[in-house]
Design a protein around this motif. Structure first.
Motif, PDB file in Angstrom:
ATOM      1  N   VAL A  36       0.870  -1.168   0.000  1.00 48.33           N
ATOM      2  CA  VAL A  36       0.000   0.000   0.000  1.00 48.33           C
ATOM      3  C   VAL A  36       0.911   1.224   0.000  1.00 48.33           C
ATOM      4  N   ILE A  37       0.724   2.060  -0.991  1.00 51.20           N
ATOM      5  CA  ILE A  37       1.527   3.276  -1.119  1.00 51.20           C
ATOM      6  C   ILE A  37       0.612   4.466  -0.881  1.00 51.20           C
ATOM      7  N   PHE A  38       0.864   5.167   0.213  1.00 41.23           N
ATOM      8  CA  PHE A  38       0.103   6.367   0.527  1.00 41.23           C
ATOM      9  C   PHE A  38       0.823   7.572  -0.066  1.00 41.23           C
ATOM     10  N   VAL A  39       0.098   8.414  -0.799  1.00 37.98           N
ATOM     11  CA  VAL A  39       0.656   9.619  -1.388  1.00 37.98           C
ATOM     12  C   VAL A  39      -0.009  10.807  -0.705  1.00 37.98           C
ATOM     13  N   ASN A  40       0.712  11.418   0.217  1.00 40.28           N
ATOM     14  CA  ASN A  40       0.187  12.535   0.992  1.00 40.28           C
ATOM     15  C   ASN A  40       0.376  13.826   0.198  1.00 40.28           C
ATOM     16  N   ASP A  41      -0.722  14.465  -0.152  1.00 44.24           N
ATOM     17  CA  ASP A  41      -0.688  15.657  -0.998  1.00 44.24           C
ATOM     18  C   ASP A  41      -0.731  16.939  -0.159  1.00 44.24           C
ATOM     19  N   GLY A  42       0.229  17.073   0.764  1.00 44.52           N
ATOM     20  CA  GLY A  42       0.336  18.308   1.542  1.00 44.52           C
ATOM     21  C   GLY A  42      -0.700  18.464   2.633  1.00 44.52           C
ATOM     22  N   SER A  43      -1.118  17.370   3.231  1.00 45.16           N
ATOM     23  CA  SER A  43      -2.122  17.434   4.294  1.00 45.16           C
ATOM     24  C   SER A  43      -1.669  18.353   5.422  1.00 45.16           C
ATOM     25  N   THR A  44      -2.642  19.029   6.014  1.00 46.66           N
ATOM     26  CA  THR A  44      -2.359  19.916   7.143  1.00 46.66           C
ATOM     27  C   THR A  44      -2.817  19.308   8.465  1.00 46.66           C
ATOM     28  N   ASP A  45      -3.342  18.098   8.416  1.00 45.90           N
ATOM     29  CA  ASP A  45      -3.742  17.402   9.638  1.00 45.90           C
ATOM     30  C   ASP A  45      -2.608  16.444  10.036  1.00 45.90           C
TER      31      ASP A  45
END
Length: 62
Positions: A36-45
């Motif tokens: 599973v590859i999570f791609v975090n797009d600049g989350s602020t949480d």
């Protein structure tokens, strides 16, 4: 490796553990090898913290 699951996300810290647990259950029931590859797009949480925790507990998270 049978399956790679790529998950783009933005501010999803609350739903990530449940989503990952579901994916892991389905893959185990079907005896698939997976990542599973999570791609975090600049989350602020706290999404990145959750991803880091999931990666620490599972070799399937990248």
């Amino acid at each position: 490796m049978d399956i790679s699951v790529v998950i783009p996300l933005y501010n999803e810290d609350e739903s990530l553990p449940e989503l990952y647990d579901w994916i892991e259950r389905v893959m185990a029931q079907n005896a698939f090898s997976f990542e599973v590859i999570f791609v975090n797009d600049g989350s602020t949480d706290h999404s990145w913290d959750v991803i880091t925790e999931l990666a620490a507990r599972s070799e399937h998270v990248g």
